[in-house]
Design a protein around this motif. Structure first.
Motif, PDB file in Angstrom:
ATOM      1  N   ALA A 180     -36.117  54.987  55.413  1.00 49.91           N
ATOM      2  CA  ALA A 180     -36.457  55.310  56.808  1.00 49.91           C
ATOM      3  C   ALA A 180     -35.467  54.662  57.766  1.00 49.91           C
ATOM      4  CB  ALA A 180     -37.885  54.852  57.104  1.00 49.91           C
ATOM      5  N   TRP A 181     -35.073  53.431  57.497  1.00 47.05           N
ATOM      6  CA  TRP A 181     -34.087  52.769  58.354  1.00 47.05           C
ATOM      7  C   TRP A 181     -32.724  53.441  58.231  1.00 47.05           C
ATOM      8  CZ3 TRP A 181     -34.986  49.921  62.357  1.00 47.05           C
ATOM      9  CH2 TRP A 181     -36.131  49.132  62.439  1.00 47.05           C
ATOM     10  N   LYS A 182     -32.361  53.849  57.029  1.00 47.80           N
ATOM     11  CA  LYS A 182     -31.086  54.546  56.862  1.00 47.80           C
ATOM     12  C   LYS A 182     -31.064  55.838  57.668  1.00 47.80           C
ATOM     13  CE  LYS A 182     -29.733  52.865  52.278  1.00 47.80           C
ATOM     14  NZ  LYS A 182     -29.459  53.241  50.869  1.00 47.80           N
ATOM     15  N   GLU A 183     -32.192  56.543  57.672  1.00 51.80           N
ATOM     16  CA  GLU A 183     -32.267  57.787  58.440  1.00 51.80           C
ATOM     17  C   GLU A 183     -32.067  57.535  59.921  1.00 51.80           C
ATOM     18  OE1 GLU A 183     -35.283  61.652  58.791  1.00 51.80           O
ATOM     19  OE2 GLU A 183     -36.068  59.690  58.192  1.00 51.80           O
ATOM     20  N   VAL A 184     -32.638  56.451  60.416  1.00 52.23           N
ATOM     21  CA  VAL A 184     -32.508  56.125  61.836  1.00 52.23           C
ATOM     22  C   VAL A 184     -31.074  55.710  62.159  1.00 52.23           C
ATOM     23  CG1 VAL A 184     -33.275  54.553  63.631  1.00 52.23           C
ATOM     24  CG2 VAL A 184     -34.933  55.521  62.053  1.00 52.23           C
ATOM     25  N   PHE A 185     -30.471  54.876  61.306  1.00 54.26           N
ATOM     26  CA  PHE A 185     -29.097  54.456  61.553  1.00 54.26           C
ATOM     27  C   PHE A 185     -28.146  55.651  61.493  1.00 54.26           C
ATOM     28  CE2 PHE A 185     -30.595  50.177  61.103  1.00 54.26           C
ATOM     29  CZ  PHE A 185     -29.625  49.373  61.684  1.00 54.26           C
ATOM     30  N   THR A 186     -28.440  56.614  60.639  1.00 57.76           N
ATOM     31  CA  THR A 186     -27.592  57.791  60.543  1.00 57.76           C
ATOM     32  C   THR A 186     -27.763  58.703  61.747  1.00 57.76           C
ATOM     33  OG1 THR A 186     -27.779  57.686  58.129  1.00 57.76           O
ATOM     34  CG2 THR A 186     -26.983  59.740  59.066  1.00 57.76           C
ATOM     35  N   ARG A 187     -28.963  58.758  62.319  1.00 57.51           N
ATOM     36  CA  ARG A 187     -29.207  59.623  63.481  1.00 57.51           C
ATOM     37  C   ARG A 187     -28.393  59.198  64.691  1.00 57.51           C
ATOM     38  NH1 ARG A 187     -28.783  61.634  67.434  1.00 57.51           N
ATOM     39  NH2 ARG A 187     -30.276  62.729  68.787  1.00 57.51           N
ATOM     40  N   ALA A 188     -28.214  57.904  64.886  1.00 57.71           N
ATOM     41  CA  ALA A 188     -27.471  57.437  66.055  1.00 57.71           C
ATOM     42  C   ALA A 188     -26.019  57.904  65.968  1.00 57.71           C
ATOM     43  CB  ALA A 188     -27.540  55.916  66.152  1.00 57.71           C
ATOM     44  N   ASN A 189     -25.490  58.411  67.061  1.00 58.21           N
ATOM     45  CA  ASN A 189     -24.084  58.792  67.085  1.00 58.21           C
ATOM     46  C   ASN A 189     -23.186  57.574  66.931  1.00 58.21           C
ATOM     47  OD1 ASN A 189     -25.718  60.834  68.766  1.00 58.21           O
ATOM     48  ND2 ASN A 189     -23.833  61.934  68.361  1.00 58.21           N
ATOM     49  N   VAL A 190     -23.574  56.476  67.561  1.00 59.20           N
ATOM     50  CA  VAL A 190     -22.825  55.225  67.454  1.00 59.20           C
ATOM     51  C   VAL A 190     -23.825  54.086  67.406  1.00 59.20           C
ATOM     52  CG1 VAL A 190     -21.099  53.709  68.492  1.00 59.20           C
ATOM     53  CG2 VAL A 190     -20.874  56.179  68.734  1.00 59.20           C
ATOM     54  N   VAL A 191     -23.622  53.158  66.462  1.00 58.60           N
ATOM     55  CA  VAL A 191     -24.409  51.926  66.387  1.00 58.60           C
ATOM     56  C   VAL A 191     -23.509  50.795  66.868  1.00 58.60           C
ATOM     57  CG1 VAL A 191     -25.710  50.366  64.910  1.00 58.60           C
ATOM     58  CG2 VAL A 191     -25.764  52.819  64.466  1.00 58.60           C
ATOM     59  N   VAL A 192     -23.904  50.149  67.942  1.00 52.36           N
ATOM     60  CA  VAL A 192     -23.074  49.130  68.582  1.00 52.36           C
ATOM     61  C   VAL A 192     -23.581  47.749  68.190  1.00 52.36           C
ATOM     62  CG1 VAL A 192     -22.237  48.219  70.778  1.00 52.36           C
ATOM     63  CG2 VAL A 192     -22.580  50.669  70.505  1.00 52.36           C
ATOM     64  N   PHE A 193     -22.654  46.865  67.826  1.00 47.86           N
ATOM     65  CA  PHE A 193     -22.963  45.476  67.521  1.00 47.86           C
ATOM     66  C   PHE A 193     -22.208  44.574  68.486  1.00 47.86           C
ATOM     67  CE2 PHE A 193     -23.427  47.759  63.487  1.00 47.86           C
ATOM     68  CZ  PHE A 193     -24.708  47.391  63.137  1.00 47.86           C
ATOM     69  N   PRO A 194     -22.783  43.410  68.838  1.00 46.40           N
ATOM     70  CA  PRO A 194     -22.117  42.514  69.788  1.00 46.40           C
ATOM     71  C   PRO A 194     -21.099  41.582  69.150  1.00 46.40           C
ATOM     72  CG  PRO A 194     -24.300  41.679  69.294  1.00 46.40           C
ATOM     73  CD  PRO A 194     -24.171  42.978  68.554  1.00 46.40           C
ATOM     74  N   ASN A 195     -21.000  41.564  67.822  1.00 44.81           N
ATOM     75  CA  ASN A 195     -20.012  40.718  67.152  1.00 44.81           C
ATOM     76  C   ASN A 195     -19.585  41.410  65.861  1.00 44.81           C
ATOM     77  OD1 ASN A 195     -21.980  39.967  65.035  1.00 44.81           O
ATOM     78  ND2 ASN A 195     -22.915  38.724  66.640  1.00 44.81           N
ATOM     79  N   TYR A 196     -18.646  40.787  65.148  1.00 46.93           N
ATOM     80  CA  TYR A 196     -18.053  41.432  63.977  1.00 46.93           C
ATOM     81  C   TYR A 196     -18.710  41.015  62.671  1.00 46.93           C
ATOM     82  CZ  TYR A 196     -14.339  43.257  66.908  1.00 46.93           C
ATOM     83  OH  TYR A 196     -13.650  43.953  67.861  1.00 46.93           O
ATOM     84  N   ILE A 197     -19.693  40.129  62.711  1.00 38.94           N
ATOM     85  CA  ILE A 197     -20.393  39.744  61.491  1.00 38.94           C
ATOM     86  C   ILE A 197     -21.576  40.665  61.218  1.00 38.94           C
ATOM     87  CG2 ILE A 197     -21.911  38.088  62.628  1.00 38.94           C
ATOM     88  CD1 ILE A 197     -20.313  37.761  59.133  1.00 38.94           C
TER      89      ILE A 197
END
Length: 1053
Positions: free
Chosen positions: A283-300
């Protein structure tokens, strides 16, 4: 080398005649007395080792000594078997189920690019950037090949939706408020949605952004039309419930930018794998895939979330979280007890050594070099009453082993530190370490892409920071101004920097001033890069329609707007919701885990022995459902058999068909209550929809009925019409998207008497209900009353005005508005379509040919209107030819490239915006009354008075006689010529003309005559059947009587 030489000599002396020699020894020969011994020349290796010869035994001893030294070295120095550090999984293109921090991670792969920078690794979003660059190239090439220029005629601001899990004060709220303030200045229009209200709601309202609270329960309907927004910015994993609608049609095309800053989900992945909670991971993979871009505030974080990577990860470095966290730590009552909890006395001077989170096992070398540079300070920290040093060094690191600790302690003692003066601090005590430290040294010399967050937090706590002169650090730290730098290639210079920074056992006055300046600088550090990063991201992700005004670009943002966070808005609310030390994001995780456990309890796993029984039960259940559906379909077909339009038949034929229908004995079947109520009504309003996302906006009363454009996504238990089964053209995804509501029009008009038996028909877009502009009960009653009384006759009632549409803020006239939402080519496309329809060269301008006056009245938009059913069929007759002309004009280029002259970007809907307005052209020029109905009160007002239209209408083009003759010509062409070219018109409805009716009538008469002839022939065969002759005589025995007579009787056979 002396010991090595002695050992080599001893080994050579020990080697005798019986020793193992190198190579194959020659045959032994007896030595003769007095014979001189032959001396062989020594090899280079033997001469180097001072050996006469090197035999096998010497090689074995040397190898054993080498391996013994290597094993001892590895046992006491860090290595793969000693230092147990968590392995960093680089984002993977292929993350199978159950992976991501689990027992079997996928092979490491740098999805976002891997660039060597000395000893460092850089992450670049190569796939996203290549996708954006490729899209720009293809778009420019396709638009150049169109041959017709397209232009933007913006009439509204771009709209963004910002979604939060809650509105409590946090670093994320501060960041997004700052970003939103700049976006608003760039020309964006925003609205905030949250699952839970909080103090920050007033902050959003203060800057002019409306706030709407959504239901947190995913089972409740989400009444938000995401198509109203050009993009959705989801913040935090706590806002995951909004994806329940964004994952379904028609919202799958809405651009979504999801900012993830929590570590909580990462910590649960391994637990989910171990517990078998694969459904949660999927279910989480499906949500992460739906987003056009997943933004993170750092590189880790992208590395830690590698299990969910689908090539859409992006990093916008910078966040006020470290400053927010430092302020919250200072406000805590136990801030002063941090030194005591770390085992420090008031006299101790604490130096904190921190480093990069990207650890590759060489930290010991860096830590040893830093300790060596710190050791000269020991002579200034000797206690008067004790031999112990007052200088303490604590190293912030991850999980380490006892051997690692022992090696570092032995090295520290070698540099003069006392036992216990150098210690490691676990990750959970980072805040205490930075809060208690007098000085912070950044000991990592790896080049990094973003400024280390640990240094931002240290600077926010007003600590003197000493760091190597890395490129990213030099960008934000001026040596001697807000921090101190030392050359990374010469760590020995760190000793001199420390001696200048520390005087008399404490930080020097100049060092304190530097720390004070650093604190002020850290408050807004990276703010400009973060805000500009979001602006550039939106430029690449969102493709604005032609009716949207172009916002400012990221390069055009004034520096004064982006260089600071909006701290002044949070001064009075920061204390209302302190940062949760147990990490945010656990609330949604606990909820999902509870739902998973509840489902598991309701549907326990089926044992292996019962699998076949379960499958059998499922198969029988599906079989029963299929049989029920077949029976219902057969009943409907039997009931409606021989019911068809007889528009061109004589009264005798109509009478005969009616009598035939009356003689049919249809089987009784149960009907839905709403269907029974709808049978006696004058009006039925249909609501076309596509996908589960539209369900909350559809009505369930008898006045309304849904029309599903696809067989998938139909409402369970609802009396909806499957448009794709009535019009097979809608099974083609291309035409389903491009026709939109017109697909429902064509499906209902196709043999309409089989499904629609009301004298009036209406349509209402689900998007009108989403905007709360649908008909109220009073408006519904007013329309029904006007229809019953025939107040306006053959009228066109509508309740969504063009002048109040959000796309028409400038209140443009009809054709200008149509051009604005169709890249400036609406008039050109309509004029070309009319040329194709009527087969003549029209030299007139469109305004003079199809004049739509700007007389102060308004027009209909969004396909929400009511018509007599007979007029609706006439409109569909016109629309089928008009759509066919548009399709012939644009299909080739649009189907190949996705671009058409009515849009600036790839658009799967192309001319659907022209179709939205064409009903006004037909209603105006076919001389029908146009009546606006107020959707709230039901008040009616006629628009474009019929008496004032004289001389402005092109009635000859829209009269029933003209349209019917054109329709019959097309039907005759299709029926007679059977053209092989691609032709849309025959696929949009019935193909009927008088010749077809006559041919069918002739065929029926011929079939009837053939059956009569067969009957006559059968009768004649029976009459002419040959008779068989008598074979002989039969003698009937006499009856038995008492007289005993011997009389006999003969009978002819």
């Amino acid at each position: 080398m002396g010991s090595l030489e002695n050992a080599a000599a001893a080994a050579a002396a020990a080697a005798g005649p019986g020793s193992y020699k190198r190579g194959l020894a020659p045959a032994a020969q007896p030595l003769r007395a007095g014979a001189a011994r032959r001396v062989r020349p020594r090899s280079r290796l033997a001469r180097f080792l001072l050996f006469d010869k090197v035999d096998y035994l010497q090689w074995i001893v040397a190898a054993a000594a080498f391996f013994f030294v290597a094993i001892v070295f590895v046992a006491f120095l860090p290595g793969s078997g000693v230092v147990e550090r968590p392995r960093l999984l680089l984002p993977s293109r292929r993350s199978g189920p159950g992976q991501g921090g689990g027992d079997h991670p996928s092979p490491p792969r740098v999805d976002v690019g891997l660039v060597e920078r000395g000893a460092a690794v850089a992450f670049e979003p190569t796939r996203l950037r290549e996708k954006w660059a490729r899209g720009r190239r293809e778009e420019a090439q396709s638009l150049a090949e169109l041959g017709t220029p397209v232009r933007r005629l913006g009439v509204r601001k771009p709209r963004l939706a910002m979604v939060f899990g809650d509105l409590y004060p946090s670093a994320m709220q501060l960041q997004m408020v700052s970003v939103a303030s700049v976006l608003e200045a760039m020309g964006y229009e925003m609205k905030v949605f949250s699952l839970e209200d909080g103090p920050c709601g007033d902050i959003w309202r203060a800057i002019g952004v409306p706030v709407i609270i959504l239901p947190e329960d995913t089972s409740l309907p989400n009444f938000v039309d995401w198509l109203d927004y050009d993009g959705v910015l989801v913040n935090s994993i706590e806002a995951r419930p909004v994806f329940s609608s964004l994952l379904h049609e028609p919202f799958k095309s809405v651009p979504v930018v999801w900012t993830v800053h929590e570590y909580s989900l990462v910590h649960r992945i391994k637990e989910y794998n171990a517990s078998g909670m694969i459904q949660i991971i999927d279910a989480w993979k499906e949500v992460f895939t739906r987003a056009n871009v997943v933004v993170f505030p750092n590189y880790i974080l992208p590395v830690m979330y590698a299990a969910f990577d689908s090539g859409n990860y992006f990093v916008i470095p910078g966040s006020p979280s470290e400053v927010f966290q430092a302020d919250s730590f200072i406000a805590k009552p136990y801030y002063q007890d941090a030194r005591i909890s770390l085992g420090l006395s008031p006299k101790d001077f604490l130096i904190a050594i921190v480093g990069t989170p990207f650890s590759y096992g060489e930290n010991l070398v860096e830590e040893v070099l830093v300790l060596q540079a710190v050791s000269p300070l020991l002579q200034h920290y000797r206690s008067e009453n004790s031999m112990e040093s007052e200088l303490k060094v604590k190293i912030f690191s991850g999980n380490i082993t006892e051997k690692y600790r022992m090696v570092l302690e032995s090295v520290a003692q070698g540099f003069g530190f006392s036992r216990g003066a150098v210690e490691h601090v676990a990750a959970g005590d980072k805040d205490k370490l930075l809060g208690a430290a007098d000085l912070v040294i950044y000991g990592s010399c790896l080049e990094e892409q973003s400024f280390p967050s640990v240094l931002v937090q240290a600077m926010s706590l007003e600590k003197l920071v000493i760091a190597p002169d890395l490129a990213i650090i030099k960008k934000h730290i001026d040596d001697g101004i807000n921090g101190l730098l030392f050359p990374r290639k010469n760590i020995g210079m760190l000793s001199q920097v420390l001696l200048r920074a520390v005087l008399n056992g404490k930080v020097s006055v100049s060092g304190q001033k530097i720390a004070s300046v650093g604190k002020a600088y850290a408050k807004n550090l990276m703010a400009s890069e973060t805000i500009e990063g979001y602006a550039m991201l939106l430029e690449n992700v969102i493709k604005f329609p032609t009716d949207v005004l172009s916002p400012l670009t990221a390069r055009e943002i004034p520096l004064a707007l982006k260089q600071e966070w909006k701290w002044h808005l949070f001064e009075n609310v920061k204390h209302l919701h302190p940062i949760n030390e147990s990490m945010p994001g656990y609330k949604i995780l606990q909820k999902l885990e509870q739902e998973w456990h509840n489902n598991l309890m309701e549907r326990p796993p089926v044992s292996t022995s019962k699998i076949s029984e379960a499958f059998s039960a499922i198969a029988w259940e599906e079989q029963r459902e299929n049989e029920v559906m077949d029976i219902k379909r057969k009943m409907e077909e039997d009931e409606l058999k021989d019911r068809s339009d007889q528009l061109h038949g004589t009264w005798e034929e109509v009478y005969r068909n009616v009598k035939r229908v009356e003689r049919l004995k249809n089987e009784l079947h149960e009907r839905d209550d709403k269907e029974l109520e709808r049978t006696g009504q004058l009006l039925c309003i249909y609501e076309p929809f596509f996908g589960e996302g539209t369900w909350p906006f559809l009505h369930r009363s008898s006045l309304y009925r849904g029309v599903g454009l696809s067989s998938k996504g139909r409402r369970p238990g609802a009396d909806d019409i499957d448009a794709s089964s009535r019009l097979p053209l809608l099974n083609n995804v291309y035409y389903r998207d491009i026709l939109g509501e017109f697909g429902a029009f064509f499906a209902l008009a196709n043999r309409t008497d089989r499904i629609h038996k009301n004298s009036w028909i209406g349509f209402q877009s689900w998007r009108v209900t989403a905007r709360k502009a649908n008909l109220s009960n009073d408006a519904e009653s007013a329309i029904l009353e006007a229809i019953q009384s025939q107040k306006h006759g053959d009228a066109f009632y509508f309740w969504v005005r063009m002048d109040q549409n959000p796309r028409n803020h400038a209140n443009k006239d009809f054709w200008s508005f149509c051009d604005a939402i169709n890249a400036g080519n609406c008039r050109l496309a309509v004029l070309e379509a009319f040329k194709r329809m009527y087969g003549v060269q029209l030299d007139h301008e469109l305004d003079s040919l199809l004049h739509m006056p700007n007389d102060g009245d308004t027009w209909s938009v969004m396909q929400s209107w009511v018509l007599p059913t007979r007029s609706f069929l006439e409109f569909v007759m016109f629309s089928r030819m008009f759509v066919d002309a548009l399709d012939a004009q644009m299909y080739d280029k649009h189907h190949q490239t996705g671009h058409c002259i009515l849009s600036l970007h790839k658009d799967q809907h192309c001319y659907s915006r022209v179709l939205e307005l064409i009903v006004n052209v037909w209603a105006f020029h076919s001389a029908r009354r146009m009546v606006y109905v107020n959707p709230e009160t039901g008040a009616m007002q006629e628009q474009h008075q019929l008496s004032g239209r004289r001389g402005q209408m092109s009635v000859q083009l829209f009269s029933y006689v003209t349209l019917k003759s054109m329709d019959e010509e097309l039907a005759e062409e299709f029926d007679s010529d059977h053209p092989e070219r691609r032709w849309l018109w025959p696929q949009t409805g019935e193909v009927f003309w008088q010749g077809l009716y006559e041919r069918e009538r002739t065929m029926r008469l011929q079939e009837k005559e053939r059956r009569k002839q067969q009957s006559r022939e059968k009768i004649q065969r029976i009459k002419n059947r040959a008779r068989q002759k008598t074979l002989g005589k039969y003698i009937k025995p006499p009856p038995e009587d008492s007289g005993g007579s011997n009389h006999t009787m003969t009978v002819d056979l």
